[in-house]
Design an enzyme around this catalytic site. Structure first.
Site, PDB file in Angstrom:
ATOM      1  N   GLU A  87       2.898  12.671  14.306  1.00 42.00           N
ATOM      2  CA  GLU A  87       2.990  13.056  15.780  1.00 42.00           C
ATOM      3  C   GLU A  87       4.220  13.845  15.816  1.00 42.00           C
ATOM      4  O   GLU A  87       4.040  14.837  16.611  1.00 42.00           O
ATOM      5  CB  GLU A  87       3.110  11.674  16.520  1.00 42.00           C
ATOM      6  N   GLY A 113       3.582   8.310  13.301  1.00 39.21           N
ATOM      7  CA  GLY A 113       4.724   8.696  13.995  1.00 39.21           C
ATOM      8  C   GLY A 113       5.225  10.140  13.442  1.00 39.21           C
ATOM      9  O   GLY A 113       5.670  11.232  13.759  1.00 39.21           O
ATOM     10  N   ALA A 140       6.535   5.323  12.018  1.00 39.65           N
ATOM     11  CA  ALA A 140       7.525   4.727  12.470  1.00 39.65           C
ATOM     12  C   ALA A 140       7.764   3.348  11.812  1.00 39.65           C
ATOM     13  O   ALA A 140       7.095   3.272  10.890  1.00 39.65           O
ATOM     14  CB  ALA A 140       6.989   4.106  13.870  1.00 39.65           C
ATOM     15  N   GLU A 147      -2.673   3.666  12.606  1.00 43.83           N
ATOM     16  CA  GLU A 147      -2.278   2.711  13.617  1.00 43.83           C
ATOM     17  C   GLU A 147      -3.280   1.849  13.776  1.00 43.83           C
ATOM     18  O   GLU A 147      -2.964   0.612  13.823  1.00 43.83           O
ATOM     19  CB  GLU A 147      -1.721   3.530  15.024  1.00 43.83           C
TER      20      GLU A 147
HETATM   21  N1  CAA Z   1       7.750   1.753   7.515  1.00 45.82           N
HETATM   22  C1  CAA Z   1       8.405   0.834   7.031  1.00 45.82           C
HETATM   23  N2  CAA Z   1       8.303   0.898   5.592  1.00 45.82           N
HETATM   24  C2  CAA Z   1       7.426   1.793   4.982  1.00 45.82           C
HETATM   25  C3  CAA Z   1       6.573   2.579   5.757  1.00 45.82           C
HETATM   26  C4  CAA Z   1       6.822   2.601   7.199  1.00 45.82           C
HETATM   27  N3  CAA Z   1       6.092   3.312   8.213  1.00 45.82           N
HETATM   28  N4  CAA Z   1       5.943   3.375   5.026  1.00 45.82           N
HETATM   29  C5  CAA Z   1       6.277   3.106   3.888  1.00 45.82           C
HETATM   30  N5  CAA Z   1       7.279   2.203   3.751  1.00 45.82           N
HETATM   31  C6  CAA Z   1       8.072   1.484   2.584  1.00 45.82           C
HETATM   32  C7  CAA Z   1       7.007   0.477   1.895  1.00 45.82           C
HETATM   33  O1  CAA Z   1       7.304  -0.657   2.764  1.00 45.82           O
HETATM   34  C8  CAA Z   1       7.836   0.472   0.612  1.00 45.82           C
HETATM   35  O2  CAA Z   1       9.000  -0.348   0.765  1.00 45.82           O
HETATM   36  P1  CAA Z   1       9.390  -1.424  -0.435  1.00 45.82           P
HETATM   37  O3  CAA Z   1       9.581  -0.628  -1.663  1.00 45.82           O
HETATM   38  O4  CAA Z   1      10.617  -2.078   0.039  1.00 45.82           O
HETATM   39  O5  CAA Z   1       8.456  -2.297  -0.444  1.00 45.82           O
HETATM   40  C9  CAA Z   1       8.370   1.852   0.345  1.00 45.82           C
HETATM   41  O6  CAA Z   1       8.484   2.518   1.674  1.00 45.82           O
HETATM   42  C10 CAA Z   1       7.017   2.634  -0.526  1.00 45.82           C
HETATM   43  O7  CAA Z   1       5.695   2.268   0.037  1.00 45.82           O
HETATM   44  P2  CAA Z   1       4.573   1.998  -0.775  1.00 45.82           P
HETATM   45  O8  CAA Z   1       4.960   0.955  -1.736  1.00 45.82           O
HETATM   46  O9  CAA Z   1       3.639   1.340   0.278  1.00 45.82           O
HETATM   47  O10 CAA Z   1       4.197   3.200  -1.343  1.00 45.82           O
HETATM   48  P3  CAA Z   1       2.645   3.628  -1.647  1.00 45.82           P
HETATM   49  O11 CAA Z   1       2.891   5.161  -2.461  1.00 45.82           O
HETATM   50  O12 CAA Z   1       1.775   2.370  -2.360  1.00 45.82           O
HETATM   51  O13 CAA Z   1       2.004   4.097  -0.229  1.00 45.82           O
HETATM   52  C11 CAA Z   1       1.905   4.730   1.912  1.00 45.82           C
HETATM   53  C12 CAA Z   1       2.573   5.012   0.536  1.00 45.82           C
HETATM   54  C13 CAA Z   1       0.403   5.080   2.045  1.00 45.82           C
HETATM   55  C14 CAA Z   1       2.748   5.728   2.963  1.00 45.82           C
HETATM   56  C15 CAA Z   1       2.107   3.390   2.385  1.00 45.82           C
HETATM   57  O14 CAA Z   1       3.473   3.111   2.388  1.00 45.82           O
HETATM   58  C16 CAA Z   1       1.706   3.199   3.893  1.00 45.82           C
HETATM   59  O15 CAA Z   1       0.687   3.063   4.081  1.00 45.82           O
HETATM   60  N6  CAA Z   1       2.788   3.076   4.954  1.00 45.82           N
HETATM   61  C17 CAA Z   1       2.571   2.998   6.351  1.00 45.82           C
HETATM   62  C18 CAA Z   1       1.944   4.141   7.021  1.00 45.82           C
HETATM   63  C19 CAA Z   1       1.714   3.740   8.433  1.00 45.82           C
HETATM   64  O16 CAA Z   1       0.788   2.961   8.761  1.00 45.82           O
HETATM   65  N7  CAA Z   1       2.275   4.546   9.382  1.00 45.82           N
HETATM   66  C20 CAA Z   1       2.261   4.245  10.740  1.00 45.82           C
HETATM   67  C21 CAA Z   1       3.189   3.405  11.236  1.00 45.82           C
HETATM   68  S1  CAA Z   1       2.727   3.066  13.018  1.00 45.82           S
HETATM   69  C22 CAA Z   1       3.538   4.431  14.009  1.00 45.82           C
HETATM   70  O17 CAA Z   1       4.002   5.462  13.476  1.00 45.82           O
HETATM   71  C23 CAA Z   1       3.400   4.256  15.503  1.00 45.82           C
HETATM   72  C24 CAA Z   1       3.515   5.699  16.317  1.00 45.82           C
HETATM   73  O18 CAA Z   1       2.524   6.246  16.690  1.00 45.82           O
HETATM   74  C25 CAA Z   1       4.917   6.181  16.451  1.00 45.82           C
END
Ligand code: CAA
Length: 263
Positions: free
Chosen positions: A116, A113, A69, A136
């Site tokens: 999921e 998500g 998400a 999460e």
């Molecule tokens: N939401 C918003 N933006 C996200 C995102 C997310 N879930 N995942 C990645 N992005 C964005 C980053 O903010 C970044 O944007 P900017 O260039 O503007 O800074 C861009 O995508 C690239 O990401 P990274 O620079 O972090 O790239 P990376 O290769 O170093 O890492 C990654 C990739 C491991 C996927 C890392 O981005 C990450 O950990 N993302 C979050 C993953 C996460 O926590 N997901 C769970 C969300 S909560 C959820 O889903 C709740 C539910 O159950 C429904």
């Protein structure tokens, strides 16, 4: 299958009867904002209604299926908004109401998500280097679109508990070894092609029988074995009222290829 309505999705029909939905929000790793979730749902609904389509494939790109998400959008959400507007619920309910088979081809990140959504689909294919996870806990929350329930059901409590409590990722190879993914491929392209081939095979069968197959297998997730087997038998009996049952069995007896009427 039309492209017009979508900004962040690419719609195509790579083989007869198959819709391919490619998530295309690469800058944020296909993070699911509420607008993006609405687009995904609208694409599922339009494919569901399209009589020329028998099965669909959903995929992302080589880097990400979906990184979860949209955290930036979610960060200021309050309890009363989340609860009051049933955050996530309408989306996951709509996905689980789709009756045509959904095959997900996971390459790159399928986190939160994204993992999921993959588990809401009917069949998961992935590449060996895909990265699944429910991270999460690292954000101070828990999975909110069925992750704690579906992952646990498929891979067992101890493994799911470990993954959800630590937020550690797991690979496509592990997803296959643990029974979460039906097939694992060496490359992302092979994964998408494999999913499209399977969708084309499914789309070549009677739509009535395909719909019934999906319905009865899904019932096994909610019912005990006795009620599940009874439910299956009712649906099985019902199919003798379809034209396609007559077409399929007559063709077998006459050594012909059946020409389904989807009735
Ligand atoms: N939401 C918003 N933006 C996200 C995102 C997310 N879930 N995942 C990645 N992005 C964005 C980053 O903010 C970044 O944007 P900017 O260039 O503007 O800074 C861009 O995508 C690239 O990401 P990274 O620079 O972090 O790239 P990376 O290769 O170093 O890492 C990654 C990739 C491991 C996927 C890392 O981005 C990450 O950990 N993302 C979050 C993953 C996460 O926590 N997901 C769970 C969300 S909560 C959820 O889903 C709740 C539910 O159950 C429904």
């Amino acid at each position: 299958v039309s492209q017009e309505a979508y900004q962040n999705l690419l719609m195509s029909t790579p083989k007869p009867g198959v819709a391919l939905i490619t998530l295309n929000r690469p800058k944020s790793y296909n993070a699911m904002s509420s607008a993006f979730m609405a687009e995904i749902n609208s694409a599922f609904q339009s494919v569901e209604k399209d009589k020329s389509i028998g099965a669909m494939v959903i995929t992302g790109n080589e880097k990400a299926f979906i990184a979860g998400a949209d955290i930036k959008e979610m960060k200021d959400l309050t309890f009363s908004n989340a609860y009051g507007e049933d955050f996530i619920e309408p989306w996951s309910l709509q996905v689980s109401q789709i009756k045509k088979p959904i095959i997900v081809a996971v390459n790159g990140y399928a986190l939160g998500g994204g993992c999921e959504l993959a588990m809401m689909a009917d069949i998961i294919y992935c590449s060996a280097g895909a990265t699944f996870g429910q991270p999460e806990i690292k954000l101070g929350i828990i999975p909110g679109a069925g992750g704690s329930q579906r992952l646990t059901k498929v891979i067992g409590k101890s493994r799911a508990m470990e993954l959800i409590l630590t937020g550690k990722n797991f690979s496509g190879r592990e997803a296959f070894d643990w029974g979460l993914a039906a097939r694992v491929f060496e490359t992302p392209q092979q994964c998408v092609d494999g999913a499209v081939d399977t969708a084309a095979l499914i789309a070549s069968y009677s739509r009535i029988a395909v719909k019934a197959c999906k319905e009865v297998v899904n019932k096994s997730q909610d019912l005990g074995i006795r009620e599940g087997v009874e439910f299956e038998r009712r649906v099985f009996h019902g199919l003798f009222g379809s034209k396609d049952q007559k077409i399929g069995m007559k063709a077998f007896a006459e050594k012909q290829t059946p020409k389904w009427e989807h009735q």
